[in-house]
Structure formats: C-alpha cells, structure tokens
Write a protein that holds these residues in place. Structure first.
Motif, short mmCIF file in Angstrom:
data_model
loop_
_atom_site.label_atom_id
_atom_site.label_comp_id
_atom_site.label_asym_id
_atom_site.label_seq_id
_atom_site.Cartn_x
_atom_site.Cartn_y
_atom_site.Cartn_z
N UNK A 171 0.85 -1.18 0.00
CA UNK A 171 0.00 0.00 0.00
C UNK A 171 0.89 1.23 0.00
N UNK A 172 0.63 2.13 -0.95
CA UNK A 172 1.46 3.32 -1.10
C UNK A 172 0.63 4.56 -0.78
N UNK A 173 1.09 5.33 0.20
CA UNK A 173 0.44 6.57 0.58
C UNK A 173 1.20 7.76 0.00
N UNK A 174 0.45 8.72 -0.53
CA UNK A 174 1.05 9.92 -1.11
C UNK A 174 -0.01 11.01 -1.15
N UNK A 175 0.41 12.23 -1.43
CA UNK A 175 -0.53 13.36 -1.49
C UNK A 175 -0.47 14.02 -2.86
N UNK A 176 -1.64 14.43 -3.36
CA UNK A 176 -1.74 15.22 -4.58
C UNK A 176 -2.61 16.43 -4.28
N UNK A 177 -2.04 17.61 -4.40
CA UNK A 177 -2.77 18.87 -4.12
C UNK A 177 -3.41 18.85 -2.74
N UNK B 142 1.68 8.79 -12.16
CA UNK B 142 1.96 10.19 -12.51
C UNK B 142 2.46 10.96 -11.30
N UNK B 143 1.82 10.75 -10.15
CA UNK B 143 2.22 11.49 -8.95
C UNK B 143 3.60 11.08 -8.46
N UNK C 105 11.28 8.49 -2.27
CA UNK C 105 10.70 8.95 -3.53
C UNK C 105 11.02 7.94 -4.63
N UNK C 106 10.02 7.62 -5.42
CA UNK C 106 10.19 6.71 -6.55
C UNK C 106 10.82 7.47 -7.72
N UNK C 107 11.51 6.72 -8.56
CA UNK C 107 12.07 7.27 -9.79
C UNK C 107 11.64 6.40 -10.97
N UNK C 108 11.44 7.03 -12.10
CA UNK C 108 11.07 6.29 -13.31
C UNK C 108 12.26 5.45 -13.77
#
Length: 205
Positions: free
Chosen positions: A38-44, A73-74, A112-115
């Motif tokens: 489970x990945x938690x993150x914030x957008x706006x 994308x985030x 932080x993830x990287x492409x």
C-alpha cells in the motif's frame, strides 16, 4: 551496504519500540513474502493510499502501472511516498479484552520513486516480477510487445529509510487475569495456494 538500516525521524518506532527491527534482511524478507503493498502519497493536499503489486531487486522496490494512472503520474513527478507491506500471522486471544492482539510482520518504507528509463533495467524488472508470480513464467509467457512496453511505467524506490515491526507468540495477560475462565492462545492465519483452476479445458499448468 550495512546489515542494518539507520533509524530516521520517519522510521524510528516510538510506540512499542521493542517490536521494531531495522535489520535489512528482515525488511527484505517481509517485502519478498508479499504480493501487494500500500502506497500513501498526497496530490494537491489530498492524501491517497493505493494498493499495488510490488517486487524487489537488491535494494530497490519496484512497482508498475499504466502511464496515465494517478499513482504513476504522482510518484513519477516526485511525490514523497510511504510504502507498507503487512502479513497477519495469527489472532492473539487473551483473557482480558485489553490484551488481545495479533501476530504480524510489517515493513514501512519512506522515500521517492524514480522512473526506470534504462531499458535493460526495465526488462529485468519485468522478468523478476513474472518470476515472482510463478517461477519459469517469464520464459513461458508472451513477452510485452512494443505497445505494451511503451504504455507501462515502471518505478523504483531505493530502500534507504525502512523499518520492520513484528509480533509473535502467545497472549501477554496480566498475572491477575491468568485464572479468568476463558480460552486463551493464538489462532494461526495461513496463506496458501489452492488447486489451480484452468482457464480452458485444454490448458496445462
């Protein structure tokens, strides 16, 4: 690479600190034993927590998804992330309601993830993922075609901030409750594969 992760303000466990484990091999084993994180993150300013398949190569955690997904994308844009993998191994039934618990193994990662833009690494990650699904599957299944390859984003998180937290064993009742007339102990929870169900009658496993 050291055998222990260095605790940081994000990974230092304060509640039940004795259950914390910063051993790299322990964290890796918990990651490898799971299929979904489970990945938690914030957008706006809006928090999200999304489950997704994961796998590990060395000190990197990999995930994949459609180029257009909000998660991809985030994270590709650099959103800080928190990743959690949890396994529940048993229900701990105590003599008092307050002392009930669970036996579990969990790992929390921050970063932080990287492409993954390097083609060799991206293909290697596909193979590792398929081999995690089933050993030998990469050689058996059709490989991604150019369109599928281009439509799929692979992201990697270098595992630098991580901690495991675990519990095992019987209930921890107070001495005053030891003669309370109720069964106490552990109800184990096991995850196992069932019998394969073929897609078609002529399919083979």
């Amino acid at each position: 690479m050291t055998s222990q992760f260095t605790p940081t303000p994000l990974t230092r466990v304060r509640r039940l600190a004795q259950a914390a484990n910063y051993d790299r091999a322990t964290v890796h084993a918990i990651i490898d034993a799971g299929y979904v994180c489970h990945i938690a993150f914030c957008v706006d300013g809006q928090p999200h927590c999304i489950p997704t398949a994961h796998w590990r190569i060395g000190d990197k955690l990999y995930i994949h998804g459609s180029n257009g997904s909000r998660l991809m994308k985030a994270l590709a844009a650099g959103a800080p992330a928190s990743v959690c993998i949890t396994h529940v191994d048993g229900l701990v039934l105590a003599r008092s309601a307050f002392s009930h618990s669970m036996n579990y193994r969990s790992a929390m990662l921050y970063g932080q993830f990287e492409v993954v833009s390097d083609e060799e690494e991206k293909w290697a990650s596909f193979e590792t993922f398929m081999e995690k699904v089933q050993q030998g599957r990469w050689e058996q299944a059709r490989k991604p075609n150019a369109q599928e390859y281009a439509a799929t984003t692979v992201l990697a998180l270098t595992i630098e901030q991580a901690v495991a937290k675990t519990r095992s064993g019987p209930p921890k009742d107070d001495d005053a409750d030891m003669d309370w007339p109720v069964w106490a102990g552990v109800l184990p929870i096991e995850t196992r594969f069932g019998s394969p169900i073929a897609h078609r009658a002529d399919a083979t496993v």
